[in-house]
Design a protein around this motif. Sequence first.
Motif, PDB file in Angstrom:
ATOM      1  N   LEU A 284       0.791  -1.225   0.000  1.00  9.23           N
ATOM      2  CA  LEU A 284       0.000   0.000   0.000  1.00  9.23           C
ATOM      3  C   LEU A 284       0.827   1.280   0.000  1.00  9.23           C
ATOM      4  CD1 LEU A 284      -2.885  -0.834   2.514  1.00  9.23           C
ATOM      5  CD2 LEU A 284      -3.153  -0.212   0.119  1.00  9.23           C
TER       6      LEU A 284
ATOM      7  N   GLN B 105      -3.525  -0.779  -5.345  1.00 11.02           N
ATOM      8  CA  GLN B 105      -2.337  -1.575  -5.022  1.00 11.02           C
ATOM      9  C   GLN B 105      -1.551  -2.040  -6.248  1.00 11.02           C
ATOM     10  OE1 GLN B 105      -4.235  -4.654  -2.769  1.00 11.02           O
ATOM     11  NE2 GLN B 105      -4.647  -3.322  -1.006  1.00 11.02           N
TER      12      GLN B 105
ATOM     13  N   PRO C 212      -4.915  -6.582   1.849  1.00  8.42           N
ATOM     14  CA  PRO C 212      -3.503  -6.958   1.698  1.00  8.42           C
ATOM     15  C   PRO C 212      -3.109  -8.184   2.525  1.00  8.42           C
ATOM     16  CG  PRO C 212      -3.732  -4.632   2.305  1.00  8.42           C
ATOM     17  CD  PRO C 212      -5.080  -5.231   2.408  1.00  8.42           C
TER      18      PRO C 212
ATOM     19  N   ASP D  77     -11.428  -7.851   4.815  1.00  9.63           N
ATOM     20  CA  ASP D  77     -11.755  -6.641   5.568  1.00  9.63           C
ATOM     21  C   ASP D  77     -12.626  -6.955   6.770  1.00  9.63           C
ATOM     22  OD1 ASP D  77     -10.286  -5.274   3.760  1.00  9.63           O
ATOM     23  OD2 ASP D  77     -11.916  -4.097   2.905  1.00  9.63           O
TER      24      ASP D  77
ATOM     25  N   TYR E 102      -1.695  -1.004  10.895  1.00  8.91           N
ATOM     26  CA  TYR E 102      -2.366  -1.866  11.868  1.00  8.91           C
ATOM     27  C   TYR E 102      -1.645  -1.923  13.212  1.00  8.91           C
ATOM     28  CZ  TYR E 102      -5.374  -3.820   8.178  1.00  8.91           C
ATOM     29  OH  TYR E 102      -6.299  -3.997   7.184  1.00  8.91           O
TER      30      TYR E 102
ATOM     31  N   PRO F  36     -12.705  -0.219   3.637  1.00  5.57           N
ATOM     32  CA  PRO F  36     -12.916  -0.967   2.389  1.00  5.57           C
ATOM     33  C   PRO F  36     -12.631  -0.094   1.167  1.00  5.57           C
ATOM     34  CG  PRO F  36     -15.003  -0.400   3.390  1.00  5.57           C
ATOM     35  CD  PRO F  36     -13.956   0.029   4.343  1.00  5.57           C
TER      36      PRO F  36
ATOM     37  N   GLY G  55     -10.075   1.498   0.200  1.00  2.00           N
ATOM     38  CA  GLY G  55      -9.354   2.742   0.408  1.00  2.00           C
ATOM     39  C   GLY G  55     -10.215   3.888   0.878  1.00  2.00           C
ATOM     40  N   THR G  56     -11.371   3.550   1.429  1.00  3.36           N
ATOM     41  CA  THR G  56     -12.250   4.610   1.901  1.00  3.36           C
ATOM     42  C   THR G  56     -12.034   4.819   3.392  1.00  3.36           C
ATOM     43  OG1 THR G  56     -13.814   3.659   0.381  1.00  3.36           O
ATOM     44  CG2 THR G  56     -14.588   5.464   1.749  1.00  3.36           C
TER      45      THR G  56
ATOM     46  N   ALA H 204     -15.119  -5.839  -2.127  1.00  2.79           N
ATOM     47  CA  ALA H 204     -14.583  -4.606  -1.562  1.00  2.79           C
ATOM     48  C   ALA H 204     -15.267  -3.403  -2.176  1.00  2.79           C
ATOM     49  CB  ALA H 204     -13.086  -4.527  -1.824  1.00  2.79           C
TER      50      ALA H 204
HETATM   51  O1  LIG Z   1     -11.002  -3.218   0.721  1.00  2.08           O
HETATM   52  C1  LIG Z   1      -9.767  -3.741   0.255  1.00  2.08           C
HETATM   53  C2  LIG Z   1      -8.615  -2.835   0.606  1.00  2.08           C
HETATM   54  O2  LIG Z   1      -8.748  -1.611  -0.034  1.00  2.08           O
HETATM   55  C3  LIG Z   1      -7.660  -0.740   0.081  1.00  2.08           C
HETATM   56  O3  LIG Z   1      -6.549  -1.315  -0.478  1.00  2.08           O
HETATM   57  C4  LIG Z   1      -7.341  -0.436   1.515  1.00  2.08           C
HETATM   58  O4  LIG Z   1      -8.340   0.359   2.051  1.00  2.08           O
HETATM   59  C5  LIG Z   1      -7.258  -1.704   2.327  1.00  2.08           C
HETATM   60  O5  LIG Z   1      -7.180  -1.426   3.714  1.00  2.08           O
HETATM   61  C6  LIG Z   1      -8.457  -2.585   2.075  1.00  2.08           C
HETATM   62  O6  LIG Z   1      -8.283  -3.800   2.743  1.00  2.08           O
END
Ligand SMILES: OC[C@H]1O[C@H](O)[C@@H](O)[C@@H](O)[C@@H]1O
Lengths: 281, 281, 281, 290, 290, 290
Positions: free
Chosen positions: A27, A36, A73, A117, F31, F70, F72-73, F281
């Motif tokens: 990320l 990604q 991820p 998620d 995290y 989810p 990237g929000t 997602a």
């Molecule tokens: O929803 C899938 C994925 O989307 C983006 O890459 C981020 O927001 C991650 O944290 C999430 O896990």
Amino acid sequence: MENTNNLKKLDKKTLTNSFHRWFWGALTCFSQEHMQTFGYMASMLPILRKLYPEHKDQVKAIKAYTAFFNTNPMLGSVIVGITASMEQARANGKEIDGETINDMRAGLMGPIAGIGDSLIDGTLIPILLGISLGMSTGGSPLGAIFYIVAWILIAYFGQRFLYFRGYKFGDQAVSFLVGKQGAAVRRAISIVGSMVVGGVLASWVNVTTSLKLYGSNGKVFLNLQDKLNSIFPGLLTVVVTLFCWWLMTKRHVSAIWTMLILVVISFIGVLVGFFNPGLSY
Amino acid sequence: MENTNNLKKLDKKTLTNSFHRWFWGALTCFSQEHMQTFGYMASMLPILRKLYPEHKDQVKAIKAYTAFFNTNPMLGSVIVGITASMEQARANGKEIDGETINDMRAGLMGPIAGIGDSLIDGTLIPILLGISLGMSTGGSPLGAIFYIVAWILIAYFGQRFLYFRGYKFGDQAVSFLVGKQGAAVRRAISIVGSMVVGGVLASWVNVTTSLKLYGSNGKVFLNLQDKLNSIFPGLLTVVVTLFCWWLMTKRHVSAIWTMLILVVISFIGVLVGFFNPGLSY
Amino acid sequence: MENTNNLKKLDKKTLTNSFHRWFWGALTCFSQEHMQTFGYMASMLPILRKLYPEHKDQVKAIKAYTAFFNTNPMLGSVIVGITASMEQARANGKEIDGETINDMRAGLMGPIAGIGDSLIDGTLIPILLGISLGMSTGGSPLGAIFYIVAWILIAYFGQRFLYFRGYKFGDQAVSFLVGKQGAAVRRAISIVGSMVVGGVLASWVNVTTSLKLYGSNGKVFLNLQDKLNSIFPGLLTVVVTLFCWWLMTKRHVSAIWTMLILVVISFIGVLVGFFNPGLSY
Amino acid sequence: MTISWIQAAILGLFACLCSNSCMAGQAVGNYTIGRPLVGGLVCGIVLGNLKLGIACGVAMQLVYIALVTPGGTVSADVRAISYIGIPLAMVAITSQGLNPLAGSAANLAKSIGTLVGTVGTVLYYAVATMNLVWQSFGWKDVHKGKLDKLTAVNFGWPWISHAIFSFLPTMILTYYGATAVTALRNALPMDGIAMKTLFTVGGMLPCVGIAILLRQIVNHAADFIPFFVGFTLAASLHLNLVSVTVVSLLFAVIMYEVEMSKGSQGPQGPQGKSGPVPEAAGTDSEEEDI
Amino acid sequence: MTISWIQAAILGLFACLCSNSCMAGQAVGNYTIGRPLVGGLVCGIVLGNLKLGIACGVAMQLVYIALVTPGGTVSADVRAISYIGIPLAMVAITSQGLNPLAGSAANLAKSIGTLVGTVGTVLYYAVATMNLVWQSFGWKDVHKGKLDKLTAVNFGWPWISHAIFSFLPTMILTYYGATAVTALRNALPMDGIAMKTLFTVGGMLPCVGIAILLRQIVNHAADFIPFFVGFTLAASLHLNLVSVTVVSLLFAVIMYEVEMSKGSQGPQGPQGKSGPVPEAAGTDSEEEDI
Amino acid sequence: MTISWIQAAILGLFACLCSNSCMAGQAVGNYTIGRPLVGGLVCGIVLGNLKLGIACGVAMQLVYIALVTPGGTVSADVRAISYIGIPLAMVAITSQGLNPLAGSAANLAKSIGTLVGTVGTVLYYAVATMNLVWQSFGWKDVHKGKLDKLTAVNFGWPWISHAIFSFLPTMILTYYGATAVTALRNALPMDGIAMKTLFTVGGMLPCVGIAILLRQIVNHAADFIPFFVGFTLAASLHLNLVSVTVVSLLFAVIMYEVEMSKGSQGPQGPQGKSGPVPEAAGTDSEEEDI
Ligand SMILES: OC[C@H]1O[C@H](O)[C@@H](O)[C@@H](O)[C@@H]1O
Ligand SMILES: OC[C@H]1O[C@H](O)[C@@H](O)[C@@H](O)[C@@H]1O
Ligand SMILES: OC[C@H]1O[C@H](O)[C@@H](O)[C@@H](O)[C@@H]1O
């Protein structure tokens, strides 16, 4: 005719390198447009370099990974592993082209994002955090340290396991995430999650009312908080939580607005004497 | 042609006598070489005497029981009952010979030893003992008396039930021990066993540390035992138990050696002030 | 040939009227001979009036409902709904006669009486009462008010739901009461019922002994109640309850006689000093 | 405490509403107004001592927690318990000078409730029998095609049965009973065997109520287990009933799913094992129910 | 506290009854009389200090809660623990002046019990070996057809093995051991490292017993869970063991039903997962059992 | 308490590591370092008051216990909460003279955390947008076949985005914010409506966090049950969270086995009922997450 002796095989070191690039970089160069994609390319680089000695083959191969990619991820690690094994098969002359690889990636990234998620961010981490909070009483750093150690071990070895499982079993590796056993595991985890979250709420949140009614003789004849506790200890806390849940789930109020509604409720509650944090002057 | 009127049938008294000989004597003349063989012969004597009026037939019949025999004596009762019914069939001219009887005995004694040892010695008795220990606080004889009464009732009527079940249903009697229902029963019992054993450990064993760290002002700033309890009450007790389990299961250390390791740990612990039984002088 | 345009359809208002008559009047004119027959007829009146403009058709139709009827009025609501839809079909010329209707009624009233009496009277209401009792400590009216509100809501909307379900799905509506899901629901409810009843017993009933044995030095050396509590808190309460259960279930003693036996036991217990309510003079 | 004619009459009215074949319908009448817990509320308001009323209602509710009346077989009718028993118990407790919230008051209430309980049974059968008269009117109306009169048969005439067998007895028994109960006070000393026994029995009576419920629930020895667990949660862990219910719901969900997962064994499998076995009305152990 | 010859002889007799290949049968002898809990009762009565006897029995029972003897493989024989260990522990505790009910007394008892525990193992094998003599008599009888003599072979002659290897050693060790144990009192001060270690070890020994049980129960990591739950119920909620058992029964019923509902997967499915895996006698880890 | 430039800079660095599209990777950065609990540890060390840091971290962690992002929000970015909110809360609590471990301090921390929380969201989108620049470099490299440069694109250049939108804002806001927060102390009296409301809200904010988690978990009314049981265990029985987890594991194992025993109903059966329903997602309720 392909010759077994000439078969290319990715060594452990290359795979580990690829995995580490995913672990640290999935990320880092995130944008809303490509998400990604660059993290994925960066992870595949060592693989491509190993499998294709010719630079032009590498450039040709990377094209397959320029397509949009985004998933959770943590669990997504398995997809990177799968593509490593597919790429190896392709390098060995198997009939796999970039499209096949991309179909697989596109097909898996959605469900794995959803499962990941909700399972990792939404259940596992809250459980770990909940337990760690319990060790933090009195400002003790124990909880934070426990969380750091426990989570990093789980995250690192979990992802590593998934990556290599993906590499070894290819497409089939995912079945245990989305099949029957996966459903059972998710169900089991969700039970733990719910109960711990309930425990977190009871242990750490305590919404109380200060409302007391006084009789003519000046003695308390109704201590509302005591009455509520005798019905169900922690009733108000649960009620406020369910109210927030209801607002967000049934009324589709956003979290921010829910918080603002709590501000209004608190304000009114303070005014009428229902709430009183009992601060010292 | 066999004649129904002449059919020999073992009466209740003979069977009860045979059962009692097993109940009291399965292991009295035990040796590592023949184990329960003599106990078994002694139990079959009344049966043979009843079925075969002729002495020479008795002597012939007993030969079948000179073969090695060993099983869990509690559940094994069912096997004695089965041989009683087989012997009766043989006396009535059915085509059963000593070999058939011995095949059955040899085939059943192994599994029933395994199930019985883990179920009776390893689960049921510890549960009963665990409960009885709970009634023994303050040196009360209640627990011991409860154990004696409860266990003897279970053991006597349980074995008796199995013996007669074996006699009545012959070979099929065992199915409920080893079939699907048997597995379910064992699973259920093992749950009770585990939980009670956990309860026994928590109720009766209490490994604590006396380690306290003092700040410069002479006040305690770390009471380790309190900290450990806030993580999980009884943590040290569980840790020591799991350590012993790990030694024995994963490192294949014997119980005696495990105890010696505990002696070493205690010795060091006492030296460094981690353990202190706090005895009066 | 029936004409879709001319098809008679019961409107919501008529159905609601019929339901209300059942809700309020199923048992008002009860006798041991006809039981709920008149309640049933009174409920069907609005339906018949609506479906059959001709008075003589009404009179003809009511005959089907003069047959004996009795069931659990709560769940039985579904049967009334079913007959409403059957009557409608009959009015539209379908081949349904009074006998068909009565067969259905006679076939369902038995099982639904059994399920309903044990589920509603025997489980649901005791659960609600048990919870309400818990809110009544100190003479608080909260519990009674809670019971009134909760029960009436459940009873009214539950019966209403069943009535209209019966009307909509006809005969099939009952499957969810008596089918596999019904069994599962009953099982689940019975778990809640048992546990709550256990809780009610422990919370509200407290049979204790006042027996104390004194040593020669005048000090108590046996406080029986304490000893019993250390075995299982509330042991005597459980024992008396199981004794009553045993009397009634295994000895077929009636409730009244069981009570009289308790009087005798109490009398003897008071005489020998085992029981002493400890009243002030 | 005394009971006036007007108070006695109000109690009588409630007796009409709640007694079986009750004028307020089974849900509202018998299952709500009739329950001693609610009766305690009503009597408390009518007699002007809410706390004592509730306390007596709670005590008696325990004894009669399982009022199952299969096939119209009533062994203890609520009208007598709630609207004769509770008022008299309230008078007795007041005249004995007991603390309304003490266990001894509750035990006295239970004993009195049970004493008058059987009276109700007689009254119940009287009402049901008298209803045969109105039903005979009904049959005639049906035969003559006067359907409109059926409503009166079902909802109107039975009031007369109740006026005679619910209203009058309740009014009279509470009015005169109160005096009698007060008089008893001097006759029986509190530390005598009689009173001690009465109070001890009172403490045990709810066991009968619970035992009746158990009979409903328990088919196999294993069915006792959740009962014991509930008991343990409340007795050893001091969980209150709402909390016990919450915990029990978790087990209920599990059991539900286990039953539902018994897919292949056919419908009779689960049913055979499941909790309260449904039986046809009137076939099971009728007269034993309280 | 001292032990007289007559008391020592009675203890010796009980040792004959309970030692493996026990004269009172396995159920009554080994599984009842032999258990330290019961041994504590017996020793308490014989030595005239019931409370102390029970307390010592309880302490040792914990260490030896899991006496599984697959295929006649005995690693700690109960005769020595119950009828040598307990009496000596009682003497030691009395001479040290410890409170019989205190934890330190219990810990001392456990350590002493373990010390003499291995003695029993030797004696056990001695008895079993001497029984070969009587068995050889038995074989001759069978060959000669003298079946009537088999009863004596099984129930009579083995008493001689026990007289030599159970009765005598127990009598002598308890009689002279008591004096020795009392003498030790002055040699080892209570606040010395030796005694502190002894008492600390005593507190930990039951962990070994529990661990052996766990080995029996635990096949998968998940099997630890009910164990931990039981621990939590007792440690955090202070439920007593009867209550823990009650709660565990509910889970047992659920597990039973879950296993039974695994209809379609064939018989080996449930068995593979289920609790203590049955194994043929003598094949599993023999010498490790306590 | 004040915050020096050097302390502010260290906090700025941590902000770079943990903010989403975090330079220390998602597992370690977002995290771990990003969680308020860990942030509390870091801030406590950096600002020299470990206890207060942890206490603030704990308080805020509760509000943000469910940070699901989810697709990237991100609705509340952790850099602002952990490395702007916690430091400012620490300053505010110290200047108000509150006991760091008291509930009122925690409530104040929660309110401050939420106030700065939205700032983080803006910064997050700024970083992600600026990354488009580096990504455009990357595309060119891919086209030209300069694959070696991709590593720099992914791991190197984004530091610039963070220097501008994570490091600088954090450093400046904590440095100057500390002064501002201290100044507020005199403006708002503790017993005024404003502060009372602020503290009351602070006490309720975690309910929102928990509610978001519940939305994740609850699909049917029955899914509330384990939540309530967990609540009961902690609220009524005072089990700590490790113990609650232990108990929950037993139910989890049971549910696992129940699901697995649903053999015959096909795969969609169990899935339809099971806990958190997996969804693609970005399809579910994005903007509502905190
Ligand atoms: O929803 C899938 C994925 O989307 C983006 O890459 C981020 O927001 C991650 O944290 C999430 O896990
Ligand atoms: O048993 C069915 C039914 O019978 C009668 O109608 C009454 O006793 C009802 O209370 C009962 O539900
Ligand atoms: O293992 C089967 C069996 O073997 C021997 O006979 C003894 O050790 C018994 O206690 C045991 O049950």
